[in-house]
Write an enzyme that holds these catalytic residues in place. Structure first.
Site, PDB file in Angstrom:
ATOM      1  N   HIS A   1      38.283  51.443  47.495  1.00 50.38           N
ATOM      2  CA  HIS A   1      36.868  51.035  47.482  1.00 50.38           C
ATOM      3  C   HIS A   1      36.062  51.936  48.403  1.00 50.38           C
ATOM      4  O   HIS A   1      36.560  52.409  49.433  1.00 50.38           O
ATOM      5  CB  HIS A   1      36.728  49.582  47.956  1.00 50.38           C
ATOM      6  CG  HIS A   1      35.311  49.161  48.229  1.00 50.38           C
ATOM      7  ND1 HIS A   1      34.481  48.701  47.234  1.00 50.38           N
ATOM      8  CD2 HIS A   1      34.574  49.152  49.375  1.00 50.38           C
ATOM      9  CE1 HIS A   1      33.296  48.409  47.761  1.00 50.38           C
ATOM     10  NE2 HIS A   1      33.322  48.680  49.057  1.00 50.38           N
TER      11      HIS A   1
ATOM     12  N   PHE B   1      34.558  40.176  34.745  1.00 51.32           N
ATOM     13  CA  PHE B   1      35.771  40.586  35.460  1.00 51.32           C
ATOM     14  C   PHE B   1      35.888  39.955  36.842  1.00 51.32           C
ATOM     15  O   PHE B   1      36.875  40.171  37.534  1.00 51.32           O
ATOM     16  CB  PHE B   1      35.819  42.112  35.587  1.00 51.32           C
ATOM     17  CG  PHE B   1      34.648  42.702  36.339  1.00 51.32           C
ATOM     18  CD1 PHE B   1      34.597  42.701  37.729  1.00 51.32           C
ATOM     19  CD2 PHE B   1      33.575  43.262  35.641  1.00 51.32           C
ATOM     20  CE1 PHE B   1      33.525  43.229  38.414  1.00 51.32           C
ATOM     21  CE2 PHE B   1      32.493  43.799  36.329  1.00 51.32           C
ATOM     22  CZ  PHE B   1      32.472  43.776  37.723  1.00 51.32           C
TER      23      PHE B   1
END
Length: 212
Positions: free
Chosen positions: A127, A66
């Site tokens: 995040h 990814f």
């Protein structure tokens, strides 16, 4: 029977939070959630990372399937980086975020931030630093001008305060009670400036007479 209350301790931990490009327009409500959750936002900046910068930031993910999509996503627009501080900031922020995969978060932690704002495994909205070492590295990456210094906690904090702060502050508070000024805060601030034990001492030297 007397109940002894534990002495207050000073705990400060920092973590990095990122609002990712696709939900930057939700910054205001996310910041409100952060503040209501007991965090202090130490610093905040909005920036647009290049794919190269994203690759460096996510260097630990390099080589995974990814990775190209991740760097493309994170460089697709401006993001907001913040340094958050509170007791157990790293683990508490991760708990607020929920599972990394937003699809899983929607099933298992529907009230988490990634469940609310995320889309899928890649576009998971926010995040958070994974641990203390990651937090230090990521904060330095996003805020290179910040100096991360250890903050005294527990006995170290008490020793510091008792040595450098408490004696002068107690004297100031004693004088404050004696004077009872109308504006105690301004009075105490002026008193501390005048009685600062670290204030440089001026020394006067005799001026030598002119020679003829």
């Amino acid at each position: 029977m007397e109940v002894s209350m534990p002495l207050p301790q000073i705990y400060v931990e920092k973590t990095l939070a990122i609002i990712k490009p696709d939900i930057v327009d939700k910054e205001e409500e996310i910041r409100d959630i952060i503040l209501r959750s007991g965090f202090t936002i130490i610093q905040r900046r909005k920036l647009h990372l290049s794919p190269e910068h994203c690759s460096n930031f996510y260097v630990e993910q390099y080589g995974k399937m990814f990775f190209p999509n991740l760097t493309a996503y994170m460089s697709s627009g401006p993001l907001v980086a913040m340094i958050l501080a509170r007791h157990n900031a790293i683990s508490y922020w991760k708990e607020l975020l929920g599972p990394p995969n937003s699809l899983v978060a929607k099933e298992t932690h529907p009230d988490s931030l990634r469940a609310i704002y995320g889309t899928d495994e890649l576009r998971n909205a926010l995040h958070g630093s994974n641990d203390f070492a990651a937090s230090e590295r990521e904060i330095r990456f996003m805020f290179p001008e910040v100096i991360i210094e250890p903050i005294p906690i527990g006995q170290a904090a008490k020793d510091y305060l008792n040595l450098y702060v408490t004696p002068t502050l107690l004297q100031g508070l004693t004088d404050l009670c004696k004077n009872k000024p109308a504006d105690p805060f301004s009075w105490l601030a002026d008193w501390l400036l005048k009685n600062n034990p670290n204030k440089p001492k001026l020394r006067h030297f005799p001026v030598a007479g002119e020679e003829h």
